[in-house]
Design a protein around this motif. Sequence first.
Motif, short mmCIF file in Angstrom:
data_model
loop_
_atom_site.label_atom_id
_atom_site.label_comp_id
_atom_site.label_asym_id
_atom_site.label_seq_id
_atom_site.Cartn_x
_atom_site.Cartn_y
_atom_site.Cartn_z
N THR A 202 9.82 17.70 30.41
CA THR A 202 10.08 19.04 30.92
C THR A 202 11.10 19.75 30.04
O THR A 202 10.95 20.93 29.72
CB THR A 202 10.58 18.97 32.37
OG1 THR A 202 9.58 18.34 33.17
CG2 THR A 202 10.86 20.34 32.93
N ASP A 203 12.14 19.03 29.64
CA ASP A 203 13.17 19.60 28.77
C ASP A 203 12.58 19.99 27.43
O ASP A 203 12.84 21.08 26.92
CB ASP A 203 14.31 18.59 28.60
CG ASP A 203 15.47 19.17 27.84
OD1 ASP A 203 15.87 20.31 28.15
OD2 ASP A 203 16.00 18.48 26.96
N LEU A 204 11.79 19.14 26.86
CA LEU A 204 11.15 19.43 25.57
C LEU A 204 10.23 20.63 25.68
O LEU A 204 10.21 21.51 24.82
CB LEU A 204 10.37 18.20 25.08
CG LEU A 204 9.69 18.34 23.72
CD1 LEU A 204 10.71 18.62 22.63
CD2 LEU A 204 8.92 17.07 23.41
N GLN A 205 9.47 20.69 26.76
CA GLN A 205 8.56 21.81 26.97
C GLN A 205 9.33 23.12 27.09
O GLN A 205 8.90 24.14 26.58
CB GLN A 205 7.72 21.57 28.22
CG GLN A 205 6.56 22.52 28.36
CD GLN A 205 5.66 22.13 29.53
OE1 GLN A 205 6.11 21.49 30.46
NE2 GLN A 205 4.42 22.52 29.45
N SER A 206 10.47 23.09 27.75
CA SER A 206 11.26 24.32 27.89
C SER A 206 11.83 24.78 26.55
O SER A 206 12.11 25.96 26.36
CB SER A 206 12.39 24.11 28.90
OG SER A 206 13.38 23.26 28.38
N LEU A 207 11.99 23.85 25.61
CA LEU A 207 12.44 24.23 24.27
C LEU A 207 11.30 24.75 23.42
O LEU A 207 11.48 25.66 22.61
CB LEU A 207 13.08 23.03 23.58
CG LEU A 207 14.38 22.50 24.18
CD1 LEU A 207 14.79 21.22 23.48
CD2 LEU A 207 15.47 23.53 24.10
N ILE A 208 10.13 24.20 23.58
CA ILE A 208 8.99 24.57 22.75
C ILE A 208 8.45 25.94 23.13
O ILE A 208 8.12 26.75 22.27
CB ILE A 208 7.88 23.50 22.85
CG1 ILE A 208 8.35 22.23 22.16
CG2 ILE A 208 6.58 24.00 22.24
CD1 ILE A 208 7.41 21.05 22.34
N ASN A 209 8.35 26.24 24.42
CA ASN A 209 7.73 27.49 24.86
C ASN A 209 8.40 28.74 24.29
O ASN A 209 7.72 29.60 23.73
CB ASN A 209 7.66 27.53 26.38
CG ASN A 209 6.61 26.59 26.93
OD1 ASN A 209 5.72 26.15 26.21
ND2 ASN A 209 6.72 26.25 28.19
N PRO A 210 9.73 28.89 24.36
CA PRO A 210 10.34 30.09 23.77
C PRO A 210 10.17 30.13 22.25
O PRO A 210 9.98 31.21 21.67
CB PRO A 210 11.83 29.97 24.13
CG PRO A 210 11.87 29.06 25.29
CD PRO A 210 10.71 28.14 25.14
N HIS A 211 10.24 28.97 21.61
CA HIS A 211 10.06 28.91 20.16
C HIS A 211 8.66 29.40 19.78
O HIS A 211 8.50 30.18 18.85
CB HIS A 211 10.29 27.48 19.67
CG HIS A 211 10.18 27.32 18.19
ND1 HIS A 211 11.14 27.81 17.34
CD2 HIS A 211 9.23 26.74 17.42
CE1 HIS A 211 10.77 27.53 16.09
NE2 HIS A 211 9.63 26.89 16.12
N PHE A 212 7.66 28.95 20.52
CA PHE A 212 6.28 29.37 20.26
C PHE A 212 6.14 30.87 20.45
O PHE A 212 5.51 31.57 19.65
CB PHE A 212 5.30 28.62 21.16
CG PHE A 212 3.89 29.11 21.05
CD1 PHE A 212 3.11 28.76 19.96
CD2 PHE A 212 3.36 29.95 22.01
CE1 PHE A 212 1.81 29.22 19.84
CE2 PHE A 212 2.07 30.42 21.90
CZ PHE A 212 1.29 30.05 20.81
N LEU A 213 6.70 31.39 21.53
CA LEU A 213 6.62 32.81 21.82
C LEU A 213 7.28 33.62 20.72
O LEU A 213 6.73 34.62 20.24
CB LEU A 213 7.27 33.10 23.17
CG LEU A 213 7.25 34.54 23.63
CD1 LEU A 213 5.81 35.03 23.79
CD2 LEU A 213 7.99 34.68 24.95
#
Length: 63
Positions: free
Chosen positions: A35-46
């Motif tokens: 969950t922590d990793l996903q929260s870091l990836i999503n803004p970066h992707f956006l």
Amino acid sequence: MALTVRKIVKTIIEQSFLKLQLSEIKYKLQAAQMTDLQSLINPHFLFNAIETLSLWGSLWYSD
């Protein structure tokens, strides 16, 4: 003799229970890490997607 067998059985049951608890804790830790990793990836992707569109738009309409 019977008391010793009961102690052994009790110890085995306790160990099994502790192993189960450890497995559950490891699973919860892994889920939290994902969950922590996903929260870091999503803004970066956006951010990257917006930057790419911005660059593409500026190249397309610069002529």
